[in-house]
Design a protein around this motif. Structure first.
Motif, short mmCIF file in Angstrom:
data_model
loop_
_atom_site.label_atom_id
_atom_site.label_comp_id
_atom_site.label_asym_id
_atom_site.label_seq_id
_atom_site.Cartn_x
_atom_site.Cartn_y
_atom_site.Cartn_z
N LEU A 136 52.81 10.85 -11.72
CA LEU A 136 51.63 11.02 -10.87
C LEU A 136 50.46 10.15 -11.33
CD1 LEU A 136 51.89 14.88 -10.56
CD2 LEU A 136 52.66 13.18 -8.90
N PRO A 137 49.71 9.57 -10.41
CA PRO A 137 48.60 8.68 -10.78
C PRO A 137 47.43 9.44 -11.39
CG PRO A 137 48.64 9.01 -8.40
CD PRO A 137 49.89 9.65 -8.94
N LEU A 138 46.65 8.75 -12.21
CA LEU A 138 45.48 9.35 -12.85
C LEU A 138 44.35 9.61 -11.85
CD1 LEU A 138 45.26 7.22 -16.12
CD2 LEU A 138 46.28 9.48 -15.82
N SER A 139 44.44 9.03 -10.67
CA SER A 139 43.41 9.23 -9.65
C SER A 139 43.53 10.59 -8.97
CB SER A 139 43.47 8.12 -8.60
OG SER A 139 44.78 8.01 -8.06
N THR A 140 44.52 11.40 -9.36
CA THR A 140 44.69 12.75 -8.81
C THR A 140 44.50 13.79 -9.91
OG1 THR A 140 47.09 12.81 -9.25
CG2 THR A 140 46.36 11.86 -7.14
N TRP A 141 44.12 15.00 -9.51
CA TRP A 141 43.97 16.06 -10.52
C TRP A 141 45.32 16.38 -11.16
CZ3 TRP A 141 46.60 20.61 -10.57
CH2 TRP A 141 47.19 21.05 -9.37
N GLN A 142 46.41 16.29 -10.37
CA GLN A 142 47.73 16.57 -10.93
C GLN A 142 48.09 15.55 -12.00
OE1 GLN A 142 47.00 16.10 -7.63
NE2 GLN A 142 48.43 17.22 -6.30
N GLY A 143 47.75 14.27 -11.75
CA GLY A 143 48.05 13.23 -12.72
C GLY A 143 47.26 13.38 -14.00
N LEU A 144 45.99 13.78 -13.88
CA LEU A 144 45.18 14.02 -15.08
C LEU A 144 45.74 15.18 -15.88
CD1 LEU A 144 41.62 13.57 -13.54
CD2 LEU A 144 42.70 12.07 -15.22
N MET A 145 46.09 16.26 -15.20
CA MET A 145 46.67 17.41 -15.89
C MET A 145 47.98 17.03 -16.58
SD MET A 145 48.05 21.03 -14.30
CE MET A 145 49.56 20.25 -13.71
N ALA A 146 48.81 16.23 -15.90
CA ALA A 146 50.11 15.87 -16.44
C ALA A 146 50.00 15.04 -17.71
CB ALA A 146 50.91 15.10 -15.38
N VAL A 147 48.95 14.24 -17.82
CA VAL A 147 48.74 13.43 -19.02
C VAL A 147 48.16 14.25 -20.16
CG1 VAL A 147 47.23 11.62 -19.94
CG2 VAL A 147 48.57 11.19 -17.88
N LEU A 148 47.20 15.11 -19.85
CA LEU A 148 46.50 15.86 -20.90
C LEU A 148 47.33 17.03 -21.43
CD1 LEU A 148 42.93 15.89 -19.34
CD2 LEU A 148 43.77 14.46 -21.21
N LEU A 149 48.24 17.56 -20.62
CA LEU A 149 49.02 18.72 -21.04
C LEU A 149 49.84 18.46 -22.30
CD1 LEU A 149 50.93 21.00 -18.51
CD2 LEU A 149 51.53 20.81 -20.90
N PRO A 150 50.70 17.44 -22.33
CA PRO A 150 51.45 17.20 -23.57
C PRO A 150 50.57 16.79 -24.73
CG PRO A 150 51.85 15.44 -21.99
CD PRO A 150 51.11 16.51 -21.26
N LEU A 151 49.52 16.02 -24.48
CA LEU A 151 48.63 15.61 -25.57
C LEU A 151 47.93 16.83 -26.17
CD1 LEU A 151 47.08 12.32 -24.13
CD2 LEU A 151 48.97 12.57 -25.75
N HIS A 152 47.57 17.78 -25.33
CA HIS A 152 46.98 19.02 -25.85
C HIS A 152 47.97 19.77 -26.73
CE1 HIS A 152 45.23 22.98 -26.13
NE2 HIS A 152 46.28 23.50 -25.51
N LEU A 153 49.25 19.76 -26.32
CA LEU A 153 50.29 20.46 -27.09
C LEU A 153 50.70 19.70 -28.34
CD1 LEU A 153 52.60 21.67 -24.18
CD2 LEU A 153 51.08 23.09 -25.57
#
Length: 384
Positions: free
Chosen positions: A186-203
């Motif tokens: 998913l692209p970073l220009s969407t809320w889903q894309g932002l969540m998808a990137v930050l989720l594993p980094l948070h974990l």
């Protein structure tokens, strides 16, 4: 279609999953970059065609880019970020969050958007530079708007806190492990894309980034190659990949703990079944909006193919009268359908325009989405 309404989960709730979790009052830079660099410096943070970037390397690269970006953004403290998913754009996203530069993330031409906004720089195109200046502490306030994406009625701002809330809520709801690789399409220009990137980094888990415009075989081939446990993708695109790359899908069977499939509203349950059958894994739909972050999601312990899921961790969802946004004062099972209104820590950070336009009813955002439910609390999206 069920006639009962149970927007807030009534009977079913997955065992061992918290309904509410806190969002730490720290920045994404502190939690996703500094903390992991301190505890697991040699663990992989990002994996793509360029190779593996460890958390130690991630922090060094983010620090370098943050200084250059802050210098190029100047007093305006704004920059435009291309919305495509890539290693460089993820690093620039983290650099903007680390430096207090507000990023306008776009799916369009970044240079044109920058000109229209009067932004001094497109993130990633700033000249190399070093500065010892320390960013204004107020600019790193976790509740301050930090990124801007497009919403249904115009630009939507999110803060470090609301972005973290998206990642934390989803990670809690699916009970994700801390060492399991993820990938996103998913692209970073969407809320889903932002969540998808930050989720594993948070974990503290690896983020696997597919090549740009990857064909279905290449995309699904990443699952066994990197032992990916969670995939986040749009339901239509992922169902298409499973249909077109049958051999790669067969090689990936039973490897995913879950495929998280984003939907924009009512969806084709056959696409969901196709993913689950092709990969032999739970196919978990989720829905939300740029203004709200995630609201409904399916859980791997039990779901119905036609249902989007149930109100997930941290999402307080209230069935409301679509004419006024006011809560419906009736037993849920007596209501045929209702507008979804939601309060969550992942709500948009800059709410003034939305409040003045009537998109809020008290502290609840009016989504305009109509929904119904069965007696177990499984939610069915009916459209706007």
């Amino acid at each position: 279609m069920p006639k009962a309404i149970a927007i807030t989960a009534s009977w079913y709730w997955p065992a061992g999953i918290s309904r509410v979790v806190g969002v730490p009052p720290y920045s994404i830079y502190d939690l996703c970059v500094v903390r992991n660099e301190r505890h697991t410096p040699q663990a992989p943070a990002i994996i793509d065609a360029q190779g593996t970037l460890t958390f130690e390397g991630l922090r060094a690269e983010v620090d370098r880019r943050a200084k250059a970006l802050a210098l190029a953004a100047g007093e305006a403290r704004i920059a435009v970020l291309p919305g495509a998913l890539s290693r460089d754009n993820v690093l620039e996203l983290l650099a903007g969050l680390a430096s207090g530069v507000k990023l306008h993330i776009t799916s369009g031409d970044p240079a044109t958007v920058a000109t229209g906004l009067g932004a001094p720089v497109v993130a990633g195109q700033q000249p190399p530079g070093e500065t010892s200046a320390v960013p204004d502490v107020s600019l790193l306030d976790p509740s301050r708007p930090a990124v801007v994406i497009e919403g249904g009625d115009g630009p939507v701002s999110h803060s470090n806190r609301s972005l973290l809330a998206m990642a934390i809520s989803m990670a809690t709801f699916v009970d994700a492990g801390r060492d399991s690789p993820w990938f996103s399409t998913l692209p970073l220009s969407t809320w889903q894309g932002l969540m998808a990137v930050l989720l594993p980094l948070h974990l503290g888990a690896p983020l696997v980034i597919p090549p740009a415009n990857a064909d279905p075989d290449t995309l699904l081939g990443l699952i066994p190659r990197h032992q990916v446990k969670y995939a986040i993708a749009g339901i239509e695109g992922f169902a298409h990949a499973c249909r077109e790359a049958k051999r790669a899908a067969k090689d990936s069977r039973k490897m995913l703990a879950a495929a998280l499939l984003s939907v924009d509203g009512p969806f084709d349950p056959d696409q969901r079944r196709r993913v689950g059958k092709a990969l032999e894994c739970p196919a978990l739909t989720f829905w939300g909006m740029p203004e709200t972050g995630p609201v409904f999601a399916a859980h791997q312990s039990w779901y119905i193919d036609e249902s989007v899921g149930l109100p997930m961790t941290n999402a307080h969802v209230v069935p409301s009268d679509p004419r006024s946004g006011q809560p419906i004062q009736a037993l849920w099972e007596l209501v045929e359908m209702a507008e979804v209104t939601v309060f969550s820590p992942s709500l948009m950070a800059d709410r003034e325009a939305a409040v003045s336009s009537g998109r809020f009813a008290g502290n609840r955002f009016r989504t305009g989405m109509m929904a119904s439910s069965d007696a177990n609390g499984m939610v069915y999206l009916l459209g706007r």
